[in-house]
Structure formats: structure tokens, C-alpha cells
Write a protein that holds these residues in place. Structure first.
Motif, short mmCIF file in Angstrom:
data_model
loop_
_atom_site.label_atom_id
_atom_site.label_comp_id
_atom_site.label_asym_id
_atom_site.label_seq_id
_atom_site.Cartn_x
_atom_site.Cartn_y
_atom_site.Cartn_z
N ARG A 278 -83.40 -123.87 26.41
CA ARG A 278 -82.59 -122.72 25.97
C ARG A 278 -82.77 -121.60 27.01
N GLN A 280 -81.40 -118.89 27.60
CA GLN A 280 -81.27 -117.50 27.15
C GLN A 280 -82.62 -116.91 26.73
N GLU A 366 -75.04 -123.68 18.35
CA GLU A 366 -76.20 -122.83 18.10
C GLU A 366 -76.08 -121.51 18.84
N LEU A 367 -76.41 -120.42 18.16
CA LEU A 367 -76.43 -119.09 18.77
C LEU A 367 -77.82 -118.50 18.53
N ARG A 369 -80.91 -115.79 19.72
CA ARG A 369 -81.37 -114.61 20.44
C ARG A 369 -82.71 -114.18 19.84
N ASN A 389 -81.21 -117.51 14.77
CA ASN A 389 -80.62 -118.79 15.16
C ASN A 389 -79.52 -119.11 14.17
N HIS A 391 -75.75 -121.11 13.42
CA HIS A 391 -74.77 -122.11 13.81
C HIS A 391 -73.42 -121.64 13.29
N TRP A 426 -68.09 -115.25 9.95
CA TRP A 426 -68.84 -114.46 10.93
C TRP A 426 -67.95 -113.30 11.36
N TRP A 467 -74.63 -109.30 16.66
CA TRP A 467 -73.20 -109.45 16.40
C TRP A 467 -72.39 -109.06 17.63
N GLU A 469 -73.28 -108.95 20.78
CA GLU A 469 -73.45 -109.90 21.87
C GLU A 469 -72.69 -111.19 21.59
N SER A 470 -72.61 -111.59 20.34
CA SER A 470 -71.86 -112.80 20.00
C SER A 470 -70.37 -112.63 20.27
N GLN A 471 -69.93 -111.37 20.33
CA GLN A 471 -68.52 -111.08 20.60
C GLN A 471 -68.26 -110.76 22.07
#
Length: 488
Positions: A278, A280, A366-367, A369, A389, A391, A426, A467, A469-471
Motif C-alpha cells: 500500500r 500511500q 479499497e480506500l 488513509r 479503510n 471499500h 458515499w 472525504w 481526498e477521496s474526491q
């Protein structure tokens, strides 16, 4: 009196010392017993780097070099290793090693108290990179000097020195002779006496037998916590059981869906395996203490110690890791978060040891951070650690796993927040609800690192960052910034 012999290689020769108490530190052995006063005592808790020495261990036909803090390292732990101090680097004719000469050329010494530690970190960097034909970038130098503090704020010339080393004449290598001496110690069986003041088993069966016979012995590995108990709390242990040499516990097995990490694997190597799977996690791994602490400390030791602000546990909880406990009666496995029963307390029986950590590998969707909040960016203890973590499948949270440190007596799983996220779209509304749930789920204390209110507020803020960063948001954390004009 402890009659166990400590044998190590220094300046190409085998040195022997006797009558060393089991909790005597390597720094005390060097300064007080061997009169090697070039190694300095600063903080005496592994934070400042003034005491750094370099240890060498045979790995096949090569030597692996590790810069470590001698102030929290037990003297007996160097048995069978090679050791270099600041006095050992110059050639017999007085010619300085490139690590020393570069500091001189770049004016890297100010008051000078921290200089021996910086030089030893540079020496370790030189041996592991320059001597192997690899360049030292500015970023690498910053990462590998993270365990050294300069109170005169002279970092720029020291970083310059790290990069200059490669341009200086390469010194003659004593690796072949050192390897021969290390092999000589190994073949001699280390000449350890039968008394149990300090025992270093080499196999798991021998470790479990020793644990059964001596259930009250203090277990140590890298001593990055036990060393603090000795130095700061003045604790003394008549019996010490060192697990760092157990062959089975020093291995990392990369299987189809799981990483099995032995409890005695150094943090440096354990994080390297996690980052390989991983990428990251790289920044977090480099912020987990300074490199000398990671070079000594073990993943199993961090977990078994069970500090509520131990940073590896929130990450591993979020990844669904489990631990394997072993004794002569057999083995048992459990989710990591179930190991703990209270502040620095766990379910291990008196005859059990933590043997392995099982970490599921990354999966599609998987996301992950992890966020570490501390007063100082590098080489500092967390006030809050949050690992997430999720999904995400077709815009919905299929599953959520969240580990948190710094909010309770133990590392914990945020089960209520996980439930608030799982099965939900999400989107900002779900994140807002989960943020409120996360802030209400724990009742942290106020202490020297942060107030309770601060911790509660920051927990929610970190979920909001996750949130964003996921965008695809950028420029919202320190990882996104570089100093202008810094030499690459």
C-alpha cells in the motif's frame, strides 16, 4: 554478578566484556565502561539522536547497517553484532570518513553536541546507499535524519553534507574482515553462560520453553519502550528475555492474500513490507518515530506494549489485522483489537508471547488513509491517530474499518462510526453524519499533548479531510507542499 560474555566486533576485532547487568544500556557500556565518550547522552530517551551508533549484522555475504539510539538499547543486545561509534570512522592515518569530511566541508557542526550522532546517521546512510552505488536525494536525507535533532537549527548544511558524501573519495572497506569476525563469534556459540539474567533464544521453541520456565522475565526486543522504563523510571529487571534473535519471528511471509510479519521484525522492515503493498502509507511510515527508533523497535513490541498512542495499532486495526499468540501449549489467533483489556494490559497468559501479525493485503475498491496529529511533524508522539479503510462500490460504502489512537485507554476500533458508514452512499450527507458519530463515540482525556475538546474536534476534521481526498482535493495537507528552491 552477571558472568555472561558480550562479544561484538569493533574496528575489525572481537571485543569481549563481562559482568554487565541485564539492564545496562549500550550508552552506559560505551561511556562508563569502555571510555568511548564521543557518543553523547542528550535526552536519554531516544528522541534527540546525540547517542546514535551504527550496528552491523551479517546478511548473507553483506553487512546490513542500522543507526540506532544507544541510550535505550540494552548492552547485551549487541552480542554477535558489529558496532561503530564516532571514534571508529577515521582511517588509521587520520583521514576522515566521507560522513565526517562532508560535515567539515559543509560547516555542518555548530555547538557540536549533536554532531557525533549526525555523523553516525550519515555513516549508516553512506554504507546503505552510497557504498551500494545509490544516490542520496534531499528527500532521502530528510527522511533518514529524522531521528537527529539540532538545537542550533543547523539542518541545511547537514543535509548538504548528506548529499556531498558521494562526491568524496570512497574509503577502504573492512566488510570482509568484519564478516569473518562475526562468523567466528557465531561458530563459537557466543560463549554465553547458563545463568538467566539475559537470555537471547534463537528459535521459537527455545523462546517458548524459556517463557514457560521464566514467566516473570521482562520480554524485550528493540527496547525502545523498556529502555525508557530503565532510564526514566529507574526500573531494574533481574531476568530479561530478548526475542529479537528468534529466527522464526524475524521473517516476513508474503502469501496470496496475507502478509505474515514476525513479531521481532524491525519496524523499518515491517513498514517497508506494508508500504510495498500500500504505497500511500509511505509518509506515515516515515513519521513513525525517527529512523534510529524504527531500526531498533519491532512491530510486535509496539503491539504488545499496547500504548493507546502507539501508531501501528490503529493502522493495523483498520486493515483487519490479527495477532497470533504462542506458548508450548499451542497457538491462538484473534483480531488485534481484542488483544487489549485495559491500559497496557492484554489477554496474554504468563507463558505466552506475541509471535506473528497477520495483515490482509490490499483489495480492489479499497480506500485507505492514516492521519497522525502531533505537535512536531517528525519524530514525535501522536495526540491523535486515525486510520480509515473503506471499500466504495458503485458509490456506496460496502464496508468500513476504522482504527483510532489517543482517545481511550487502549487502541480502539470505531465500531459506531463504521456502522454509520456501512451501506450508505458515499456523499457529503453520509460523511456529515459519520463525523458527528465519530466525535461522539469516544471520551478522550486532556493531557500534555492535547485537550479532550481538541481531540474530539480533530477526529471529525480528519474524517472530513478523508472525504475531500477521496474526491481528489489537493493542497489540504503538508504532503502536498514542497519548499521552493530546495535542492532535489
Amino acid at each position: 554478578m552477571n558472568n555472561q560474555v558480550i562479544q561484538f566486533v569493533r574496528c575489525g576485532e572481537i571485543m569481549e566484556v563481562r559482568n554487565v547487568p541485564p539492564t545496562r544500556t549500550l550508552l552506559e557500556l560505551l561511556r562508563d565502561d569502555l571510555n568511548c565518550t564521543g557518543t553523547k547522552e542528550g535526552c536519554n530517551e531516544g528522541d534527540c539522536g546525540a547517542c546514535i551508533v551504527v550496528l552491523g549484522e551479517a546478511q548473507g555475504e553483506k553487512i546490513h547497517y542500522s543507526a540506532v539510539n544507544s541510550c535505550i538499547r540494552m548492552a547485551h543486545s549487541v552480542n554477535g553484532l558489529a558496532l561503530w561509534t564516532a571514534e571508529d570512522l577515521a582511517a588509521p592515518d587520520g583521514a576522515l570518513h566521507p560522513a565526517q569530511q562532508a560535515i567539515v566541508d559543509c560547516h555542518g557542526s555548530q555547538c557540536g553536541f549533536c554532531t557525533p550522532g549526525f555523523v553516525m546517521s550519515l555513516f549508516g546512510m553512506y554504507q546503505n546507499h552510497v557504498a551500494q552505488g545509490h544516490a542520496i536525494t534531499r528527500e532521502l536525507a530528510q527522511e533518514e535524519l529524522s531521528g537527529n535533532l539540532c538545537r542550533c537549527t543547523g539542518y541545511r548544511p547537514i543535509l548538504d553534507a548528506a548529499q556531498r558524501m558521494a562526491s568524496l573519495p570512497q574509503p577502504a572497506s573492512d566488510a570482509t574482515k568484519t564478516l569473518q569476525k562475526l562468523e567466528q563469534i557465531a561458530q563459537a556459540g557466543q560463549a554465553r553462560e547458563a545463568d538467566f539474567s539475559y537470555k537471547s533464544p534463537k528459535t521459537l521453541s527455545d523462546l517458548l520453553s524459556a517463557r514457560t520456565q521464566h514467566p516473570i522475565a521482562q520480554i524485550v526486543a528493540g527496547c525502545t519502550d523498556v529502555g525508557l522504563w530503565v532510564n526514566k523510571l529507574h526500573r531494574n529487571f533481574e531476568q530479561v528475555l530478548d526475542v529479537s534473535g528468534v529466527a522464526e519471528l524475524r521473517q516476513i511471509a508474503d502469501q496470496d492474500n496475507t502478509l505474515t510479519i514476525g513479531a521481532a521484525v524491525k519496524l523499518t522492515d515491517a513498514f517497508a513490507a506494508l508500504v510495498a503493498n500500500r504505497p500511500q502509507l509511505h509518509t506515515f511510515a516515515t513519521r513513525f518515530a525517527g529512523l534510529p527508533v524504527r531500526n531498533s523497535g519491532t512491530l510486535g513490541g509496539n503491539i504488545a506494549n499496547g500504548s493507546p498512542i502507539g501508531d501501528s495499532m490503529p493502522l493495523l486495526i483498520s486493515l483487519g489485522a490479527s495477532v497470533v499468540l504462542a506458548s508450548e501449549r499451542g497457538q491462538r489467533e484473534m483480531p488485534l483489537e481484542r488483544l487489549y483489556t485495559g491500559y497496557r494490559q492484554n489477554v496474554m497468559a504468563a507463558d505466552e508471547v506475541l509471535a506473528f501479525i497477520q495483515v490482509p493485503k490490499a483489495s480492489p475498491g479499497e480506500l485507505v488513509r492514516i492521519y497522525k496529529i502531533s505537535k512536531r511533524f517528525d519524530d514525535d508522539i501522536s495526540a491523535i491517530c486515525l486510520a480509515l479503510n473503506l471499500h466504495i462500490v458503485d458509490g456506496q460504502v460496502a464496508s468500513a474499518s476504522i482504527g483510532v489512537g489517543g482517545v481511550a485507554a487502549t487502541p480502539v476500533r470505531a465500531v459506531q462510526t463504521e456502522a454509520a458508514l456501512t451501506g450508505q452512499p458515499w456523499n457529503p450527507a453520509t460523511v456529515a453524519q459519520a463525523t458527528a458519530t465519530l466525535r461522539a463515540e469516544f471520551s478522550p482525556i486532556s493531557d500534555m499533548r492535547a485537550s479532550a475538546d481538541y481531540r474530539v474536534q480533530v477526529l471529525g476534521n480528519l474524517l472530513q479531510r478523508f472525504w475531500l481526498e477521496s474526491q481528489g482535493a489537493t493542497g489540504i495537507n503538508l504532503e502536498c507542499f514542497t519548499l521552493e528552491g530546495v535542492q532535489a
